[in-house]
Every structure is written in structure tokens, then in C-alpha cells.
Scaffold this motif. Structure first.
Motif, PDB file in Angstrom:
ATOM      1  N   ALA A 172       0.437  -1.374   0.067  1.00  0.00           N
ATOM      2  CA  ALA A 172       0.409   0.054   0.105  1.00  0.00           C
ATOM      3  C   ALA A 172       0.921   1.220  -0.322  1.00  0.00           C
ATOM      4  N   THR A 173      -0.149   2.438  -0.015  1.00  0.00           N
ATOM      5  CA  THR A 173       1.011   3.486  -0.310  1.00  0.00           C
ATOM      6  C   THR A 173       0.117   5.271  -0.436  1.00  0.00           C
ATOM      7  N   PHE A 174       1.106   5.650   0.353  1.00  0.00           N
ATOM      8  CA  PHE A 174       0.127   6.860   0.935  1.00  0.00           C
ATOM      9  C   PHE A 174       1.138   8.365   0.387  1.00  0.00           C
ATOM     10  N   ARG A 175       0.183   8.577  -0.291  1.00  0.00           N
ATOM     11  CA  ARG A 175       1.209   9.704  -1.465  1.00  0.00           C
ATOM     12  C   ARG A 175      -0.217  11.060  -0.634  1.00  0.00           C
ATOM     13  N   ARG A 176       0.955  12.001  -0.943  1.00  0.00           N
ATOM     14  CA  ARG A 176       0.358  13.483   0.009  1.00  0.00           C
ATOM     15  C   ARG A 176       0.181  14.337  -1.589  1.00  0.00           C
ATOM     16  N   THR A 177      -1.035  14.161  -1.662  1.00  0.00           N
ATOM     17  CA  THR A 177      -1.982  14.355  -3.420  1.00  0.00           C
ATOM     18  C   THR A 177      -2.042  16.229  -3.208  1.00  0.00           C
ATOM     19  N   ARG A 178      -2.455  16.553  -4.341  1.00  0.00           N
ATOM     20  CA  ARG A 178      -2.588  18.333  -4.367  1.00  0.00           C
ATOM     21  C   ARG A 178      -4.444  17.765  -3.642  1.00  0.00           C
ATOM     22  N   SER A 179      -4.850  16.712  -3.917  1.00  0.00           N
ATOM     23  CA  SER A 179      -5.901  16.887  -3.438  1.00  0.00           C
ATOM     24  C   SER A 179      -6.419  16.499  -2.095  1.00  0.00           C
ATOM     25  N   VAL A 180      -4.818  16.025  -2.044  1.00  0.00           N
ATOM     26  CA  VAL A 180      -5.051  15.500   0.379  1.00  0.00           C
ATOM     27  C   VAL A 180      -4.229  16.604   0.841  1.00  0.00           C
ATOM     28  N   ALA A 181      -3.795  17.621   0.119  1.00  0.00           N
ATOM     29  CA  ALA A 181      -3.236  19.298   0.732  1.00  0.00           C
ATOM     30  C   ALA A 181      -4.227  19.848   0.661  1.00  0.00           C
ATOM     31  N   PHE A 182      -5.507  20.273   0.147  1.00  0.00           N
ATOM     32  CA  PHE A 182      -6.645  21.257  -0.008  1.00  0.00           C
ATOM     33  C   PHE A 182      -7.136  20.584   1.470  1.00  0.00           C
ATOM     34  N   GLN A 183      -7.111  18.969   1.186  1.00  0.00           N
ATOM     35  CA  GLN A 183      -8.184  18.452   2.456  1.00  0.00           C
ATOM     36  C   GLN A 183      -7.715  19.137   4.158  1.00  0.00           C
ATOM     37  N   TRP A 184      -6.424  18.862   4.422  1.00  0.00           N
ATOM     38  CA  TRP A 184      -5.715  18.671   5.342  1.00  0.00           C
ATOM     39  C   TRP A 184      -5.862  20.228   5.382  1.00  0.00           C
ATOM     40  N   VAL A 185      -5.673  20.974   4.635  1.00  0.00           N
ATOM     41  CA  VAL A 185      -6.391  22.892   4.639  1.00  0.00           C
ATOM     42  C   VAL A 185      -7.194  22.940   5.502  1.00  0.00           C
ATOM     43  N   VAL A 186      -8.259  23.008   4.941  1.00  0.00           N
ATOM     44  CA  VAL A 186      -9.809  22.634   5.184  1.00  0.00           C
ATOM     45  C   VAL A 186      -9.922  21.872   6.373  1.00  0.00           C
ATOM     46  N   VAL A 187      -9.330  20.665   6.705  1.00  0.00           N
ATOM     47  CA  VAL A 187      -9.734  20.340   7.730  1.00  0.00           C
ATOM     48  C   VAL A 187      -9.064  21.026   9.379  1.00  0.00           C
ATOM     49  N   SER A 188      -8.007  21.402   8.446  1.00  0.00           N
ATOM     50  CA  SER A 188      -6.891  21.794   9.771  1.00  0.00           C
ATOM     51  C   SER A 188      -7.316  23.134  10.669  1.00  0.00           C
ATOM     52  N   VAL A 189      -8.214  24.200   9.805  1.00  0.00           N
ATOM     53  CA  VAL A 189      -8.795  24.966   9.798  1.00  0.00           C
ATOM     54  C   VAL A 189      -9.863  24.937  10.798  1.00  0.00           C
TER      55      VAL A 189
END
Length: 302
Positions: free
Chosen positions: A14-31
Motif C-alpha cells: 500500500a502507499t500513502f501519497r500527499r497529493t494536491r487533493s490530500v493537501a487541500f483536504q488537510w488545509v480545510v480540516v486543519s482550519v
């Protein structure tokens, strides 16, 4: 003379990749996570003081006071970020890594500080400890400090650390779906940030049963909370722009109360959140999303 059976190399499962989509979700969830954490820790502070958190009364500061609070808050957050990354590095080094530190911007979306090691692999549990140490450690120390010095100022570093731990918790959630005997290392390609999960046993291994469904439920719940928060915040901004600044969703004295925001004429904002309804809607969103994903998968559409 003894025969030895050659050991097969670790198999990437399995892999985990910090894609653009994941980065955007992190921004929203972090706020959203910052304000949700501040609210939760605020309840702890109110309990320590022997009072009630709500209604939350916020006094609108003048320009000079606002600048002072901003500078103090930024300084506190900067110290928390440094401590957060140092704790990552301490445990990476404890498990054989040589951590390096820095600051970056992921896909021009997410500014972040980091601690990382190159060419080091960890067991699942070792990386879980390294990922979760800042969240657990700083939260524990911060809560102890609240008991000794119950000041609202301490809510800033506690909430900032929780918000900054969103990515760590996200990755920990991925790792917990796999058995403890897997190893975690670099991706086969270095084009995307992330990690690979490798099986160390012949025949490989798969996700722990039930964890994928649970992970989907958590994702759905977090997504529901984010959507609710963004919708309510949009209503408040719209009301401030064209109306009185008052937004009331539901009956504050009833069971179906969601949110109240009132701008008073004497420079105060009164906030109240219907936590039981928010929790209920969040849980419903998580369950609905998990069941929908499971049905989608059962039909062979994923």
C-alpha cells in the motif's frame, strides 16, 4: 552445514501519497480542527474554573490590542510548531533515523514545518509513536498547565497543536489499518511526498478487517463537520455584510438547536453551539458515508 532459506524482499502492499487533493483536504480540516479544538479545550477550561463555557462572549478589540494579541498568538504558535517538530525528530532518532528539519509549502496550498528522515524504515508502531508523540505530549502538558494556570491564552497553543496534528492523525489512521508487523519506508518513486507500507512476511498481508469501514466513517464524520462549519461561517459573514450579524439556527431553548451568533451594539459577540445536534449530524454523516462507500464497493464500482 545448514541450509538457509533466502528471505524474500519486503513487498509493497500500500502507499500513502500527499497529493494536491490530500493537501487541500488537510488545509480545510486543519482550519476546522483549530476552532473545534479551541471549543473542546474551552469546555475543559470552563470546567476547571467551575463555570459554563456558553454563551461564549467575545469582546471586539481595538486596533492596538488586536495587534498585541496577534503578535503574542503568532509567537506562541511558532514555539509550539518548533516543539512539535522536535518531538517528531526525537522519536525518529530513537528508532534509528537521522531527522532533518525545514519549512515548505505543499502544492502552493499548505505551508508546513517538517521533520523527516531519508532512507530509514520503521515498524508500524514505531512510526505511530513518532507521528502521535507531539499531539499526545503537548496536549497532556497543556492540559496540566490549564489546571495550574487556567488562562484562555493557553487555548491558543493547544488548539494550534491539535490543528497542526491533522496530517499526523490522518497518516496514523492509514497505518492503523495494517498489521503491526509491516514496515513503513520511502515510496518507490520520489515524485510525491508520502510513504510505502511493506509486508515482511511471505504471501504479503492485507488491511485488518473492519478498519476500512471504520476509516470511511471517520472520514465522513470529519467531512460532515467541515461542511457544517463552512456553511455556518458563510451565513455569519453574509449576515455581517448585509444584515445585523445575528444568525440563529434552531431554538436555543430546544433540542434542535444548532448555532447562535449575535453581534451586540456594545462591541461584543455572543456565540453558542448546539453541541449535541452537531455531534449527532456529524455521526450521521460518517455512518452514511461509510455505508455508501461499502455499498459502492460491494457493487464492484470501486
Amino acid at each position: 552445514m545448514s541450509d538457509t532459506v533466502p528471505q524474500s524482499p519486503p513487498q509493497l502492499i500500500a502507499t500513502f501519497r500527499r497529493t494536491r487533493s490530500v493537501a487541500f483536504q488537510w488545509v480545510v480540516v486543519s482550519v476546522v480542527g483549530f476552532f473545534a479544538s479551541a471549543y473542546a479545550f474551552g469546555h475543559v477550561l470552563a470546567a476547571i474554573r467551575g463555570g459554563s463555557l456558553e454563551p461564549i462572549v467575545i469582546t471586539i478589540l481595538g486596533p492596538t490590542d488586536a495587534v498585541v494579541w496577534l503578535v503574542v498568538s503568532v509567537g506562541i504558535v511558532a514555539l509550539v510548531v518548533i516543539l512539535h517538530e522536535l518531538l517528531h525528530g526525537v522519536f525518529m532518532a530513537r528508532y534509528g533515523g537521522d531527522p532533518g528539519y525545514g519549512i515548505g509549502v505543499s502544492y502552493f496550498l499548505l505551508p508546513y514545518a517538517y521533520a523527516e528522515t531519508a532512507g530509514t524504515s520503521y515498524t508500524r508502531n514505531q512510526l505511530l509513536v513518532a507521528l502521535l508523540a507531539p499531539f499526545v505530549g503537548i496536549t497532556a502538558v497543556g492540559l496540566a498547565a490549564l489546571v495550574v494556570y487556567p488562562s484562555a491564552l493557553l487555548l491558543v497553543p493547544l488548539a494550534a497543536n491539535a490543528a497542526g496534528s491533522i496530517g499526523d492523525l490522518w497518516m496514523a489512521g492509514v497505518l492503523l489499518q495494517y498489521p503491526a508487523d509491516v514496515r513503513v519506508g520511502a515510496l518507490p518513486d520520489a515524485e510525491t511526498q508520502g510513504f510505502g507500507i511493506y509486508s515482511t512476511t511471505d504471501g504479503g498481508c492485507s488491511r485488518i478487517p473492519g478498519t476500512q469501514l471504520f476509516s470511511a466513517a471517520i472520514s465522513g464524520a470529519v467531512g460532515t463537520l467541515a461542511i457544517l462549519s463552512i456553511a455556518v461561517l458563510g451565513m455569519v459573514f453574509l449576515s455581517l455584510a448585509v444584515g445585523s450579524g445575528t444568525v440563529i439556527l434552531g431554538d436555543p431553548a430546544g433540542r434542535w438547536f444548532l448555532f447562535r451568533h449575535e453581534l451586540r451594539s456594545y462591541g461584543q459577540v455572543h456565540l453558542e453551539i448546539g453541541a449535541p445536534l452537531v455531534v449527532g449530524l456529524t455521526a450521521l454523516g460518517g455512518i452514511t458515508w461509510a455505508l455508501g462507500r461499502e455499498g459502492y464497493r460491494a457493487l464492484g464500482l470501486e
